[in-house]
Design an enzyme around this catalytic site. Structure first.
Site, short mmCIF file in Angstrom:
data_model
loop_
_atom_site.label_atom_id
_atom_site.label_comp_id
_atom_site.label_asym_id
_atom_site.label_seq_id
_atom_site.Cartn_x
_atom_site.Cartn_y
_atom_site.Cartn_z
N ILE A 19 -6.67 72.12 26.89
CA ILE A 19 -7.43 72.53 25.72
C ILE A 19 -8.78 73.11 26.12
O ILE A 19 -9.22 74.14 25.59
CB ILE A 19 -7.62 71.34 24.76
CG1 ILE A 19 -6.27 70.94 24.15
CG2 ILE A 19 -8.61 71.68 23.64
CD1 ILE A 19 -6.32 69.65 23.36
N SER A 141 -10.82 64.67 19.07
CA SER A 141 -10.24 63.36 18.81
C SER A 141 -8.73 63.50 18.69
O SER A 141 -8.14 64.49 19.11
CB SER A 141 -10.86 62.75 17.55
OG SER A 141 -10.45 61.41 17.39
N TYR A 155 -6.06 54.23 24.78
CA TYR A 155 -6.31 55.59 24.29
C TYR A 155 -6.61 55.58 22.80
O TYR A 155 -7.56 56.21 22.33
CB TYR A 155 -5.09 56.47 24.58
CG TYR A 155 -5.26 57.89 24.11
CD1 TYR A 155 -6.08 58.78 24.79
CD2 TYR A 155 -4.59 58.34 22.97
CE1 TYR A 155 -6.24 60.08 24.35
CE2 TYR A 155 -4.74 59.65 22.52
CZ TYR A 155 -5.58 60.51 23.22
OH TYR A 155 -5.74 61.81 22.76
N LYS A 159 -10.11 56.73 20.80
CA LYS A 159 -10.18 57.76 19.77
C LYS A 159 -10.66 57.18 18.43
O LYS A 159 -11.27 57.91 17.63
CB LYS A 159 -8.83 58.46 19.63
CG LYS A 159 -8.45 59.26 20.86
CD LYS A 159 -9.53 60.27 21.24
CE LYS A 159 -9.14 61.13 22.43
NZ LYS A 159 -10.20 62.09 22.81
#
Length: 265
Positions: A19, A141, A155, A159
């Site tokens: 990303i 997020s 994880y 988040k």
């Protein structure tokens, strides 16, 4: 800042792949000046060269943002280059598997990158933004923050922190000219899943089969820059996930162990 949407100075963490790299190329193509950071210098160098060959502007500094001293040094270098308009806290990694089998060093590193680095860089960026009355903080997020399911204990917790932290900041900053936003993503086609599989005692993440092209994240973030809001879901229909745990958590509880065992074997 909205008047200067085509000439922003943007810092992107975790920009060597996935990303982050896609956002860097996309935003450079939209006329933004990009500053990238990640651990893999060879990839940052190649990406910076590619952006410049396409007529864009890009600088980089390689390092480990889990290191507090590096984060301070990074922000000093960024601010030497110019006025930071946008901080995109993208760096992060995951793990899929039983928490009790997760190596503590992996858990520690996940918290250091996904939570500590994000909060610290935001703290370093905000004073100057607030003083001049403009700026954007965008935290990458995940819908996992509202869906604390099997296999993603650390994880998902990280988040959930990002979501709560960003919401609080958004409310604190009202009227300041600065905004904080969370981009809550579903599965995205990146190296994220490969890295999760390679962790000791890790495994394949079932959500990978539903992953969307990373280009959809680029377009969503561009919309968020042009029209800031507290949170945006990608894809948009995933906004329903905020209701899944409150409404169906009791039904999911007995399925969790079964689904994890099936995925791990």
């Amino acid at each position: 800042m909205a008047d200067n949407i085509d000439n922003m100075y943007v810092l992107i963490t975790g920009a060597s792949s996935g990303i982050g790299a896609s956002l860097a190329k996309f935003l450079a193509g939209q006329g933004q000046q990009i500053f990238m950071t990640a651990r893999r210098e060879d990839r940052l160098e190649a990406l910076s060269r590619d952006i410049r060959e396409q007529g864009g502007r890009a600088d980089y500094l390689a390092g480990d943002i889990s290191d507090a001293d590096f984060r301070v040094f990074l922000m000093e270098k960024v601010q030497e280059k110019g006025r930071l308009d946008v901080l995109i806290n993208n760096a992060g990694f995951g793990y899929y598997g039983y928490f009790y089998q997760m190596q503590w060093q992996d858990a520690h590193n996940l918290l250091a990158v996904n939570m500590e680095a994000l909060a610290h860089l935001t703290r370093l960026a905000l004073p100057e933004m607030v003083a001049r009355g403009s700026g954007r903080i965008i935290n990458i997020s995940s819908i996992a923050g509202a869906l604390p399911n099997q296999g993603i204990a650390m994880y998902s917790a990280s988040k959930a922190f990002v979501d709560a932290f960003t919401t609080s900041l958004y409310r604190e900053l009202r009227g300041s000219g600065v905004t904080a936003s969370a981009l809550r993503l579903g599965p995205v086609e990146t190296e994220f899943y490969k890295q999760a599989r390679q962790k000791e005692n890790g495994g394949p993440v079932p959500a990978e089969r539903f992953a969307i092209p990373v280009e959809r994240v680029n377009r969503a973030l561009w919309r968020l820059l042009r029209r800031p809001r507290r949170a945006m879901y990608v894809p948009g229909w995933l906004s329903i996930t905020r209701w899944v745990e409150p409404l169906f958590g009791a039904l999911i509880d007995p399925l969790g162990p079964l689904l994890l065992r099936k995925a791990k074997h």
